[in-house]
Design a protein around this motif. Structure first.
Motif, short mmCIF file in Angstrom:
data_model
loop_
_atom_site.label_atom_id
_atom_site.label_comp_id
_atom_site.label_asym_id
_atom_site.label_seq_id
_atom_site.Cartn_x
_atom_site.Cartn_y
_atom_site.Cartn_z
N GLY A 162 74.08 63.98 -8.69
CA GLY A 162 73.23 63.95 -9.65
C GLY A 162 73.55 64.76 -10.89
N VAL A 163 74.26 65.93 -10.88
CA VAL A 163 74.47 66.55 -12.10
C VAL A 163 75.81 65.79 -12.59
CG1 VAL A 163 75.21 68.66 -13.03
CG2 VAL A 163 73.83 68.67 -11.03
N GLY A 164 76.80 65.23 -11.76
CA GLY A 164 77.81 64.88 -12.48
C GLY A 164 77.78 63.44 -13.14
N ALA A 182 85.98 62.59 -7.18
CA ALA A 182 84.99 61.79 -6.24
C ALA A 182 86.06 61.45 -5.17
CB ALA A 182 84.18 60.62 -6.88
N SER A 183 85.02 61.07 -4.24
CA SER A 183 85.85 60.45 -2.91
C SER A 183 86.32 58.75 -3.49
CB SER A 183 85.23 60.50 -1.79
OG SER A 183 83.96 59.53 -2.15
N GLY A 184 87.23 58.18 -2.65
CA GLY A 184 87.68 56.93 -3.28
C GLY A 184 86.79 55.91 -3.33
N ASP A 221 82.33 72.52 -12.56
CA ASP A 221 82.76 72.42 -10.87
C ASP A 221 81.26 72.45 -10.27
OD1 ASP A 221 83.78 72.61 -8.12
OD2 ASP A 221 82.22 74.11 -8.50
N LEU A 222 80.93 71.16 -9.41
CA LEU A 222 79.47 70.82 -8.76
C LEU A 222 79.77 71.15 -7.48
CD1 LEU A 222 78.88 67.91 -11.10
CD2 LEU A 222 77.91 70.23 -11.24
N ALA A 223 80.85 71.46 -6.91
CA ALA A 223 81.17 71.57 -5.46
C ALA A 223 81.13 72.84 -4.97
CB ALA A 223 82.76 70.53 -5.07
N THR A 259 74.36 78.75 -16.98
CA THR A 259 72.93 79.44 -17.22
C THR A 259 71.86 78.39 -17.46
OG1 THR A 259 74.22 81.57 -18.27
CG2 THR A 259 71.70 81.16 -18.68
N ARG A 260 70.73 78.63 -16.96
CA ARG A 260 69.71 77.21 -17.02
C ARG A 260 68.84 77.78 -18.11
NH1 ARG A 260 68.06 73.87 -13.72
NH2 ARG A 260 67.79 72.91 -15.91
N ASP A 261 68.30 76.78 -18.85
CA ASP A 261 67.17 76.67 -19.76
C ASP A 261 66.38 75.59 -19.24
OD1 ASP A 261 65.29 76.50 -21.70
OD2 ASP A 261 66.76 76.78 -23.41
N GLY A 302 75.27 65.55 1.35
CA GLY A 302 76.25 66.00 0.49
C GLY A 302 77.12 65.00 -0.04
N HIS A 303 76.70 63.80 0.08
CA HIS A 303 77.71 62.65 -0.75
C HIS A 303 76.80 61.61 -1.27
CE1 HIS A 303 81.12 64.19 1.53
NE2 HIS A 303 80.21 64.16 2.75
N ALA A 304 75.85 62.14 -2.19
CA ALA A 304 75.03 61.52 -3.10
C ALA A 304 75.90 60.56 -4.07
CB ALA A 304 74.00 62.14 -3.84
N1 NAP Z 1 71.82 76.35 -10.68
C1 NAP Z 1 71.30 75.33 -10.50
O1 NAP Z 1 70.15 75.25 -11.60
C2 NAP Z 1 71.66 74.07 -10.20
C3 NAP Z 1 70.95 72.66 -10.61
C4 NAP Z 1 71.47 71.24 -10.04
C5 NAP Z 1 72.44 71.75 -9.08
N2 NAP Z 1 73.03 72.70 -8.69
C6 NAP Z 1 74.11 72.54 -7.44
O2 NAP Z 1 75.14 71.97 -8.02
C7 NAP Z 1 75.59 71.29 -6.89
C8 NAP Z 1 75.62 69.70 -7.11
O3 NAP Z 1 74.38 69.24 -7.27
P1 NAP Z 1 74.13 67.55 -7.36
O4 NAP Z 1 72.64 67.66 -7.56
O5 NAP Z 1 75.03 66.93 -8.17
O6 NAP Z 1 74.45 67.22 -5.83
P2 NAP Z 1 74.57 65.93 -5.20
O7 NAP Z 1 73.77 64.73 -5.96
O8 NAP Z 1 74.46 66.16 -3.79
O9 NAP Z 1 76.23 65.49 -5.24
C9 NAP Z 1 77.08 66.09 -4.57
C10 NAP Z 1 78.53 65.32 -5.00
O10 NAP Z 1 79.61 66.48 -4.68
C11 NAP Z 1 80.66 65.56 -4.21
N3 NAP Z 1 81.52 66.23 -3.41
C12 NAP Z 1 81.49 66.81 -2.29
N4 NAP Z 1 82.49 67.77 -1.98
C13 NAP Z 1 83.28 67.59 -3.06
C14 NAP Z 1 84.40 68.21 -3.32
N5 NAP Z 1 85.16 69.13 -2.41
N6 NAP Z 1 85.14 68.09 -4.47
C15 NAP Z 1 84.52 67.28 -5.34
N7 NAP Z 1 83.14 66.67 -5.27
C16 NAP Z 1 82.59 67.05 -4.12
C17 NAP Z 1 80.02 64.23 -3.50
O11 NAP Z 1 80.68 63.10 -3.83
P3 NAP Z 1 81.03 62.47 -2.34
O12 NAP Z 1 80.05 61.49 -1.99
O13 NAP Z 1 82.24 61.35 -3.17
O14 NAP Z 1 81.76 63.14 -1.28
C18 NAP Z 1 78.63 64.18 -3.83
O15 NAP Z 1 78.64 63.05 -5.17
C19 NAP Z 1 74.73 71.61 -5.72
O16 NAP Z 1 75.32 72.82 -5.05
C20 NAP Z 1 73.55 72.12 -6.38
O17 NAP Z 1 72.54 72.77 -5.36
C21 NAP Z 1 72.42 73.88 -9.14
#
Ligand code: NAP
Length: 313
Positions: A162-164, A182-184, A221-223, A259-261, A302-304
């Motif tokens: 979602g963030v990526g 990302a995965s393949g 980084d999102l992982a 840092t979030r706003d 974890g694989h969104a």
């Molecule tokens: N602090 C905040 O305000 C805030 C806000 C938003 C999100 N977050 C955190 O940020 C993280 C990501 O959020 P999201 O919403 O983008 O999550 P998400 O939609 O669940 O996506 C996670 C992605 O990470 C990939 N991934 C898994 N393992 C990985 C690795 N080792 N290296 C690289 N990519 C990998 C997955 O890809 P594959 O399917 O290809 O494995 C998946 O597409 C979470 O931990 C979330 O809690 C924090």
């Protein structure tokens, strides 16, 4: 304008801190908005990793609502009641935003914090609007923090989530070159975002250096964990590594948490990108409220790919 608000509603709650077995459908009271809050008739609720992290109790120092409470931290819907000190919102307004600290979004009605909500542009669907407050605004905050210039190279570690997907589109709009891990199976998705795809896992740093021998100008980084350690050394300057996922590993590698706003102005800025066609949250799956557990399970594994959204009749 007045609107008839029922006394009770259907919601998907967690009853105690723990695993997915603490989740269930319940009929609960419709909450009253506090003085700085809005009650929203929910049309769609975004599903995020933070939802299960709250349920697990990982965020209890900041978020410790009385239980049971609906899951979910963001919604889009129609204002049904307005707290007495709120200005700028009226009953009937179409809004989206962050759910209040003692509330949840997987429900027919949710409390949102007025200062962390914004008007929904008419061009944006309910489903898209429901995804902007958490992941899209986080992507925006991360890029602001990295402060990269046109022509520089950004690595998005976990581009398919979602963030990526949102970060990649904002970066592309600003003239950055984006490389995304990302995965393949997500190669086509990464490329559709205008990014160079690199498979994550063993050897990822070498694969990126084969394309960018001097490394990259910034890492988002999102992982976290090993995934963050594997790519942190690619940043060509200290301080150009930010993560949303892991404060301890960020410290270890000399990076920082994003840092979030969560304020209205940022929500409106991000919504304008979607309304103008410059970015899309890529909603890939929607589930009715009656199947909220499946929606969260799809994210919790974890694989969104893009976003998962719950729709509410
Ligand atoms: N602090 C905040 O305000 C805030 C806000 C938003 C999100 N977050 C955190 O940020 C993280 C990501 O959020 P999201 O919403 O983008 O999550 P998400 O939609 O669940 O996506 C996670 C992605 O990470 C990939 N991934 C898994 N393992 C990985 C690795 N080792 N290296 C690289 N990519 C990998 C997955 O890809 P594959 O399917 O290809 O494995 C998946 O597409 C979470 O931990 C979330 O809690 C924090």
């Amino acid at each position: 304008m007045t609107t008839k608000v029922p006394k009770t509603q259907e919601a998907y709650v967690f009853t105690e801190y723990g695993g997915a077995d603490t989740q269930e459908h319940q009929t609960i009271d419709v909450p009253e908005p506090g003085s700085s809050e809005l009650l929203v008739k929910v049309h769609a609720a975004g599903v995020n990793p933070v939802d299960w992290k709250v349920r697990e109790g990982w965020l209890r120092p900041q978020l410790d609502p009385p239980l049971p409470v609906p899951l979910g931290r963001e919604v889009a819907g129609t204002v049904a009641a307005v707290g007495r000190d709120v200005e700028g919102f009226s009953i009937g307004d179409e809004v989206f935003g962050n759910v209040g600290p003692t509330a949840g979004g997987y429900a027919e009605y949710a409390i949102v914090t007025a200062a962390e909500s914004a008007a929904k542009p008419v061009q944006i669907s309910w489903e898209d609007a429901a995804t902007l407050a958490v992941s899209a605004c986080t992507a925006r905050d991360a890029l602001l923090q990295l402060d990269l210039q046109e022509g520089q190279v950004l690595l998005v570690n976990g581009i398919a989530g979602g963030v990526g997907v949102f970060a990649a589109q904002i970066a592309r709009d600003r003239g950055l070159t984006v490389v995304g891990t990302a995965s393949g199976k997500d190669k086509a998705l990464a490329e559709s975002l205008g990014a160079v795809h690199v498979t994550y896992g063993d050897g990822v740093e070498g694969r990126v250096r084969a394309l960018f021998p001097d490394g990259v100008d910034g890492v988002l980084d999102l992982a976290g964990g090993a995934g963050l350690r594997a790519v942190a050394g690619l940043a060509s300057r200290p301080g150009k590594v930010v993560t949303t996922a892991d404060a301890d590993t960020a410290d270890e590698v000399g990076g920082a948490m994003v840092t979030r706003d969560r304020g209205t102005a940022v929500l409106a800025e991000v919504a304008a990108l979607v309304a103008d066609g410059k970015a899309s949250p890529l909603v890939r799956e929607t589930f009715p409220l009656a199947r909220a557990g499946e929606a969260l399970a799809a994210v919790e594994q974890g694989h969104a790919h893009g976003k998962v959204v719950i729709t509410v009749p």
